[in-house]
Design a protein around this motif. Structure first.
Motif, PDB file in Angstrom:
ATOM      1  N   UNK A  53      -1.854  43.024   6.937  1.00  0.00           N
ATOM      2  CA  UNK A  53      -2.265  44.428   6.871  1.00  0.00           C
ATOM      3  C   UNK A  53      -2.957  44.668   5.533  1.00  0.00           C
ATOM      4  N   UNK A  54      -3.994  45.465   5.573  1.00  0.00           N
ATOM      5  CA  UNK A  54      -4.724  45.861   4.373  1.00  0.00           C
ATOM      6  C   UNK A  54      -4.583  47.377   4.256  1.00  0.00           C
ATOM      7  N   UNK A  55      -4.508  47.920   3.057  1.00  0.00           N
ATOM      8  CA  UNK A  55      -4.365  49.373   2.915  1.00  0.00           C
ATOM      9  C   UNK A  55      -5.413  50.182   3.683  1.00  0.00           C
ATOM     10  N   UNK A  56      -6.607  49.629   3.861  1.00  0.00           N
ATOM     11  CA  UNK A  56      -7.646  50.342   4.622  1.00  0.00           C
ATOM     12  C   UNK A  56      -7.270  50.525   6.092  1.00  0.00           C
ATOM     13  N   UNK A  57      -6.360  49.694   6.589  1.00  0.00           N
ATOM     14  CA  UNK A  57      -5.950  49.776   7.986  1.00  0.00           C
ATOM     15  C   UNK A  57      -4.898  50.859   8.235  1.00  0.00           C
ATOM     16  N   UNK A  58      -4.327  51.395   7.174  1.00  0.00           N
ATOM     17  CA  UNK A  58      -3.300  52.428   7.305  1.00  0.00           C
ATOM     18  C   UNK A  58      -4.021  53.771   7.354  1.00  0.00           C
ATOM     19  N   UNK A  59      -4.129  54.315   8.560  1.00  0.00           N
ATOM     20  CA  UNK A  59      -4.878  55.552   8.756  1.00  0.00           C
ATOM     21  C   UNK A  59      -4.014  56.716   9.220  1.00  0.00           C
ATOM     22  N   UNK A  60      -2.724  56.478   9.447  1.00  0.00           N
ATOM     23  CA  UNK A  60      -1.831  57.543   9.888  1.00  0.00           C
ATOM     24  C   UNK A  60      -0.409  57.208   9.453  1.00  0.00           C
ATOM     25  N   UNK A  61       0.475  58.175   9.602  1.00  0.00           N
ATOM     26  CA  UNK A  61       1.882  57.938   9.286  1.00  0.00           C
ATOM     27  C   UNK A  61       2.458  56.873  10.211  1.00  0.00           C
ATOM     28  N   UNK A  62       2.029  56.854  11.466  1.00  0.00           N
ATOM     29  CA  UNK A  62       2.513  55.827  12.393  1.00  0.00           C
ATOM     30  C   UNK A  62       2.081  54.437  11.944  1.00  0.00           C
ATOM     31  N   UNK A  63       0.851  54.310  11.464  1.00  0.00           N
ATOM     32  CA  UNK A  63       0.392  53.030  10.910  1.00  0.00           C
ATOM     33  C   UNK A  63       1.265  52.622   9.737  1.00  0.00           C
ATOM     34  N   UNK A  64       1.554  53.566   8.883  1.00  0.00           N
ATOM     35  CA  UNK A  64       2.375  53.268   7.705  1.00  0.00           C
ATOM     36  C   UNK A  64       3.752  52.760   8.128  1.00  0.00           C
ATOM     37  N   UNK A  65       4.399  53.478   9.028  1.00  0.00           N
ATOM     38  CA  UNK A  65       5.742  53.094   9.458  1.00  0.00           C
ATOM     39  C   UNK A  65       5.753  51.806  10.272  1.00  0.00           C
ATOM     40  N   UNK A  66       4.688  51.547  11.003  1.00  0.00           N
ATOM     41  CA  UNK A  66       4.663  50.376  11.861  1.00  0.00           C
ATOM     42  C   UNK A  66       4.089  49.120  11.247  1.00  0.00           C
ATOM     43  N   UNK A  67       3.269  49.258  10.222  1.00  0.00           N
ATOM     44  CA  UNK A  67       2.542  48.092   9.716  1.00  0.00           C
ATOM     45  C   UNK A  67       2.901  47.691   8.289  1.00  0.00           C
ATOM     46  N   UNK A  68       3.174  48.647   7.434  1.00  0.00           N
ATOM     47  CA  UNK A  68       3.452  48.324   6.028  1.00  0.00           C
ATOM     48  C   UNK A  68       4.834  47.672   5.944  1.00  0.00           C
ATOM     49  N   UNK A  69       4.911  46.503   5.307  1.00  0.00           N
ATOM     50  CA  UNK A  69       6.182  45.779   5.260  1.00  0.00           C
ATOM     51  C   UNK A  69       7.244  46.513   4.445  1.00  0.00           C
ATOM     52  N   UNK A  70       8.463  46.402   4.923  1.00  0.00           N
ATOM     53  CA  UNK A  70       9.613  46.951   4.218  1.00  0.00           C
ATOM     54  C   UNK A  70       9.990  45.983   3.112  1.00  0.00           C
ATOM     55  N   UNK A  71      10.308  46.486   1.953  1.00  0.00           N
ATOM     56  CA  UNK A  71      10.656  45.633   0.820  1.00  0.00           C
ATOM     57  C   UNK A  71      12.140  45.786   0.541  1.00  0.00           C
ATOM     58  N   UNK A  72      12.837  44.653   0.511  1.00  0.00           N
ATOM     59  CA  UNK A  72      14.263  44.711   0.213  1.00  0.00           C
ATOM     60  C   UNK A  72      14.549  44.064  -1.143  1.00  0.00           C
ATOM     61  N   UNK A  73      15.756  44.207  -1.575  1.00  0.00           N
ATOM     62  CA  UNK A  73      16.139  43.700  -2.893  1.00  0.00           C
ATOM     63  C   UNK A  73      15.966  42.184  -2.988  1.00  0.00           C
ATOM     64  N   UNK A  74      16.220  41.496  -1.888  1.00  0.00           N
ATOM     65  CA  UNK A  74      16.086  40.036  -1.875  1.00  0.00           C
ATOM     66  C   UNK A  74      14.664  39.603  -2.236  1.00  0.00           C
ATOM     67  N   UNK A  75      13.672  40.310  -1.693  1.00  0.00           N
ATOM     68  CA  UNK A  75      12.275  39.981  -1.986  1.00  0.00           C
ATOM     69  C   UNK A  75      11.951  40.242  -3.458  1.00  0.00           C
TER      70      UNK A  75
END
Length: 87
Positions: A53-75
């Motif tokens: 995913x590239x930031x340019x591909x995030x065009x809506x809140x649904x894109x954000x929730x569905x595509x942007x990776x979740x970051x956890x403490x382990x990472x």
């Protein structure tokens, strides 16, 4: 004694925005954060690239929730171990 409506708020105009305008402003700020993180941090760039995913591909809140990776403490800890002192 009640305060006048204008004095109950820090920023009356901003705090009384219609919901759609507030969400539009929030999303605009989110896009700026995603762009800055991607272009200035190897850690976040790698996370985005691994998720294809590239930031340019995030065009809506649904894109954000569905595509942007979740970051956890382990990472974050793994990144700090690979590139000390702060990752």
């Amino acid at each position: 004694m009640r305060l006048p409506v204008q004095r109950r708020y820090q920023d009356y105009r901003l705090e009384t925005l219609p919901r759609d305008e507030l969400e539009r402003r929030q999303f605009s700020r989110l896009k700026a954060v995603l762009e800055r993180a991607y272009h200035q941090s190897r850690f976040y760039r790698r996370l985005f690239d691994d998720a294809k995913v590239h930031p340019d591909q995030v065009k809506s809140w649904d894109d954000f929730h569905g595509r942007v990776p979740f970051i956890d403490k382990r990472a974050l800890l793994a990144d700090q171990a690979e590139e000390p002192p702060w990752g």
